[in-house]
Write an enzyme that holds these catalytic residues in place. Sequence first.
Site, PDB file in Angstrom:
ATOM      1  N   ASP A 240       0.824  -1.206   0.000  1.00  0.00           N
ATOM      2  CA  ASP A 240       0.000   0.000   0.000  1.00  0.00           C
ATOM      3  C   ASP A 240       0.859   1.256   0.000  1.00  0.00           C
ATOM      4  O   ASP A 240       2.081   1.202   0.147  1.00  0.00           O
ATOM      5  CB  ASP A 240      -0.906   0.016   1.237  1.00  0.00           C
ATOM      6  CG  ASP A 240      -1.931  -1.101   1.227  1.00  0.00           C
ATOM      7  OD1 ASP A 240      -2.376  -1.479   0.125  1.00  0.00           O
ATOM      8  OD2 ASP A 240      -2.286  -1.600   2.306  1.00  0.00           O
TER       9      ASP A 240
ATOM     10  N   TYR B 211       6.564  -9.805   6.641  1.00  0.00           N
ATOM     11  CA  TYR B 211       6.506  -8.362   6.897  1.00  0.00           C
ATOM     12  C   TYR B 211       7.180  -8.056   8.233  1.00  0.00           C
ATOM     13  O   TYR B 211       7.210  -8.891   9.136  1.00  0.00           O
ATOM     14  CB  TYR B 211       5.054  -7.877   6.965  1.00  0.00           C
ATOM     15  CG  TYR B 211       4.396  -7.649   5.630  1.00  0.00           C
ATOM     16  CD1 TYR B 211       4.449  -6.399   5.008  1.00  0.00           C
ATOM     17  CD2 TYR B 211       3.711  -8.674   4.992  1.00  0.00           C
ATOM     18  CE1 TYR B 211       3.835  -6.185   3.786  1.00  0.00           C
ATOM     19  CE2 TYR B 211       3.095  -8.468   3.769  1.00  0.00           C
ATOM     20  CZ  TYR B 211       3.158  -7.218   3.177  1.00  0.00           C
ATOM     21  OH  TYR B 211       2.550  -7.008   1.967  1.00  0.00           O
TER      22      TYR B 211
END
Length: 257
Positions: free
Chosen positions: A53, A111
């Site tokens: 994003d 992540y």
Amino acid sequence: MMRYALGVEYDGSEFLGWQQLGEMGPSVQATLQQALASVADASVRVVCAGRTDAGVHGQCQVVHFDSAVTRPPRAWILGTTTRLPSSVAVRWCVPTSEDFHARFSACARRYRYRLLNRQVRPALQHQFLSWERYPLDAQAMHVAAQMLLGENDFSAFRSAQCQALHARRELQAISVRRDAEVIEICVQANAFLHHMVRNIVGSLLMVGTGERPMEWIAELLAGRDRTMAGPTASARGLVFVGPLYPEKWHLPMEVSV
């Protein structure tokens, strides 16, 4: 046609995300494709392992692309990187077979979320660190996070804009640790939902401040209700560490298992 796999690093601060979305603004995908096209002297389309994003960074995003032009890996790496802004770099290039797919060949994705936990906001590296002024109990956050392990329905941590067909994902590993004033949250799963990591972090922060008990995380998971979970954490502290692939693809060790 020859297929290549690339490892790409980027600072997502000034991009609207990975995916090219028309003329809405700069994307990592469009920026990389333009640079590759200059080296290939033809249009190039890249496919990534995991879309990020706006504001999210990439440590080793993996992409593949096809080209009729044959170049040695060094030429793709240096030729492309010299045409990229300072916020994007190609780390490695590997010729691969046509059945390799950056997204579908991956067996896991990782992540890392980092935040500064002190009263004063960061001035240095502020684009890579989130910030929480209230004291956090990293151990409580770690214990609570273990309740998310395994294959589960993660609807409670899924954004309203998520386009995935279902919310079942396998969370393979998650850890929370403190290093002085910095708290680091590392997560690995077979795949992630839109905003899943940031929504998990937002809920764990509520445990860390003592606003919610550790057991609340398990209740959220069972309840499958996004409105009951914590707020979405800032994109600023999130880095897509990269995907993992079976050894048969002969990619660099950092993305191989």
